[in-house]
Design an enzyme around this catalytic site. Structure first.
Site, PDB file in Angstrom:
ATOM      1  CG  ASP A 175      -2.325   0.735   1.146  1.00  0.00           C
ATOM      2  OD1 ASP A 175      -2.316   1.754   0.063  1.00  0.00           O
ATOM      3  OD2 ASP A 175      -3.229   0.419   1.507  1.00  0.00           O
TER       4      ASP A 175
ATOM      5  CD  GLU B 204      -7.606   5.058   4.042  1.00  0.00           C
ATOM      6  OE1 GLU B 204      -6.510   4.968   3.450  1.00  0.00           O
ATOM      7  OE2 GLU B 204      -8.827   5.444   3.650  1.00  0.00           O
TER       8      GLU B 204
END
Length: 646
Positions: A315, A511
């Site tokens: 990521d 998030e």
């Protein structure tokens, strides 16, 4: 139309033509092997081996590097020969948030023209091609989970893939197959359900929709993410630690990956989160650390035991979180099994450092060759060689960004009716309707995070040209009537109306920013007191009050429910507000049921409504009010919503 019930997930998987070992269907003593829908090709493997053999070490490391489009131009592609680019949330060609499909394709062509090996371009197309101006935005995954309709999920995957191809992009960072266990997590809306079998079926259906078999012009590379247990971290903390036993990892947290890998998913994104093996449900156990450098999960489990033969991507800057690593240097991640490293900005030093690591023997040459082999395998399977992005028949076509009828259907199927006292719903056209609430005319609130930008907080209605807010949809549905909008409800006489629709809920987040930190109440009113005030301004005035609640999670909302005659969980419906009014005005019935339990307390405690709960016009139920302790905000002992099911 096929409808999935909790009793029939494996019948669905069989219908999708997916193959699993018997161990995948029973409590796992060990990790099951999953047979992918995409079979190995000996000729392709021989061709890949020849290419890898002819590459220099620096060329191989460059193939393993993914960079942000904001940081490169065609000259950089020619010089470094990266394997992939990406546009992060809030990144567009020429940094124009309203860039057209043609603008995206022109950039894709310009970059690919300099690449000797075709580029992968990854994008977070997580509820439609959600970074792109004018594209249809489908409900976020939590709403799709409420629909329990795998056929719908496949069609949404296909529509999303067409939109991605319209921009010249060939890789979608979707689907998220997290099993969400704590609604405080800011990514809860990216999860389909807390039911592992539904997530497994949806992981297969969504992958099948996005990728197909790579023979159609609308097929793109899909990504199962975030490997693994990102939805099971302690207290729902984003990027936190998941204290989960290995048997629960295999039997519960991995189910979405079994579905996606069986359907042929070609990439898996590693999670930021960490894992502690809480054997027999007891922590602390063996701490494996962050997933990005977890050799056991990435290599031993995912690649060897499960049999995944695509590639694993890290990521955004995730390597910087590994002990001993920096933002541009992380041998442990590559050694653990990361094949492509997302290094958005610091790619020059990363390439230099990784070349030096291999030369020093810190990273084995065989590990590099394996990573590049996997990356080339995916590119060949996706038929990227010999084709420009603009060669695709969808490229540059604004019409390919749109699937409004499908989006409208998805919204209608996702709605969950939690209360309908006095048959407040359905509404009849021709009525005098008062609309209140801050969310009613906000397409940004309706779309949520990962819409145009990462958090979605900077958006206005002007950023959604092909969309209907709920207020717009109500006006269109109330043919022959009149609609008045008052955000607060304090400046109108409720007695002058036939009914009130309150559109309230959460505002956009993604998030981390969206996390409800430990100690934070799940009570919606504690964060958005204006919503309760709007309801109090119109409730109890002799007119039915219908609340449409937009949220990315299930929340404690007893005060809001009690102030409403009807209460509808609308989740984050996206661009198609008319999907809501199709049901409110009775053109369609409610068919959604809860994908997550609905909290009965603002703190830990029993659910008010269980997973699978949902009323409809065909099957009504009466719901009584709750008595709530004014100090704690929790229901007084023994009080509960009375429900009579027909």
């Amino acid at each position: 139309m096929s409808v999935l019930t909790s009793a029939a997930p494996f019948a669905l998987i069989a219908a999708l033509g997916l193959a699993f070992s018997a161990a995948a269907d029973t409590p796992a003593a060990s990790w099951p092997h999953v047979t992918s829908a995409i079979a190995p090709d000996a000729k392709m493997e021989a061709r890949i081996a020849r290419i890898v053999k002819g590459m220099t070490l620096r060329q191989k490391i460059a193939q393993m590097t993914q960079v942000e489009i904001k940081t490169v131009d065609p000259v950089d592609i020619k010089t470094y020969q990266f394997g992939a680019v990406l546009n992060g949330g809030g990144s567009w060609p020429n940094m124009d948030r309203h860039a057209s499909a043609r603008d995206w394709v022109r950039m894709a062509d310009a970059l690919n023209a300099q690449a000797k090996i075709p580029l992968l371009w990854g994008t977070d197309a997580v509820h439609g091609d959600s970074n792109v101006y004018g594209a249809t935005l489908f409900p976020h995954n939590i709403g799709l989970g409420a629909a329990h309709d795998p056929e719908l999920i496949t069609q949404i995957g296909q529509a999303t893939a067409r939109a991605v191809r319209a921009t010249g992009v060939n890789w979608a960072f979707a689907p998220t197959v997290a099993i969400v266990e704590d609604e405080r997590w800011g990514r809860a809306y990216e999860g389909f359900s807390s039911d592992p079998q539904l997530v497994r079926a949806y992981g297969a259906a969504y992958t099948q929709g996005l990728q197909g078999d790579f023979t159609k012009p609308g097929d793109v590379v899909a990504t199962a993410k975030h490997f693994m247990a990102d939805g099971a971290t302690d207290d729902g903390v984003n990027e936190g630690n998941a204290a989960v036993s290995e048997s629960d990892m295999a039997d519960i947290q991995a189910q979405g990956y079994y579905g996606a890998i069986g359907a042929g998913v070609q990439t898996v994104m590693a999670s930021y989160s960490g894992w502690t093996d809480a054997a027999n449900g007891k922590a602390p156990g063996k701490a494996y650390g962050k997933m990005t450098a977890d050799t056991y999960l990435l290599s031993d489990v995912l690649k060897d035991k499960i049999g995944f033969d695509g590639f694993v991507v890290s990521d955004w800057n995730a390597i910087a979180e590994i002990p001993g690593c920096t933002i541009d240097h992380c041998p442990p991640a590559i050694n653990a099994g990361i094949d492509m490293v997302m290094v958005p900005f610091d790619w020059k030093k990363f390439i230099d450092n990784t070349v030096a690591d291999v030369q020093a023997g810190t990273i084995a040459q065989s590990r590099i060759d394996d990573a590049v082999t996997r990356i080339l395998r995916v590119k060949m399977r996706a038929h990227l060689f010999g084709h420009r992005p603009s060669d695709n028949p969808y490229a540059g076509k604004a019409s390919a960004l749109l699937a409004r009828d499908l989006g409208r259907r998805a919204v209608a199927e996702s709605l969950v009716l939690l209360k309908n006292n006095g048959s407040a719903l359905p509404l009849k056209a021709g009525a005098k309707i008062l609309v209140v609430g801050k969310n009613a005319d906000s397409l940004a609130d309706q779309a949520g995070g990962w819409s145009i930008s990462w958090q979605g907080t900077s958006n206005t209605n002007a950023d959604f040209p092909n969309a209907d807010s709920l207020l717009t949809a109500i006006k269109a549905a109330d043919k022959g009537g009149s609609v008045t909008y008052s955000p607060t409800g304090t400046d109108v006489d409720v007695s002058q109306f036939d009914a009130v629709i309150a559109v309230i809920g959460e505002m956009p987040y993604a998030e981390t920013a969206g996390d409800l930190r430990p100690g934070t109440s799940l009570a919606h009113t504690s964060r958005y007191p204006e919503d309760l005030k709007a309801l109090q301004a119109v409730s109890g005035k002799g007119k039915p009050v219908i609340t449409v609640f937009e949220s990315g999670r299930t929340v404690y909302a007893n005060d809001l429910i009690d102030a409403s005659d009807a209460f509808v969980a609308a989740w984050l419906p996206g661009s198609e507000g008319k999907g809501v009014t199709d049901v409110l005005f009775g053109a369609k019935d409610f068919r959604g049921t809860l994908p997550f339990a609905w909290p009965g307390q603002p703190c830990e405690g029993a659910a008010l409504f269980p997973v699978g709960y949902g009323l409809s016009y065909a099957k009504p139920a009466a719901t009584a009010g709750l008595t709530v302790d004014t100090v704690t905000g929790c229901p007084i002992h023994g009080q509960a919503h009375a429900r009579s099911h027909s």
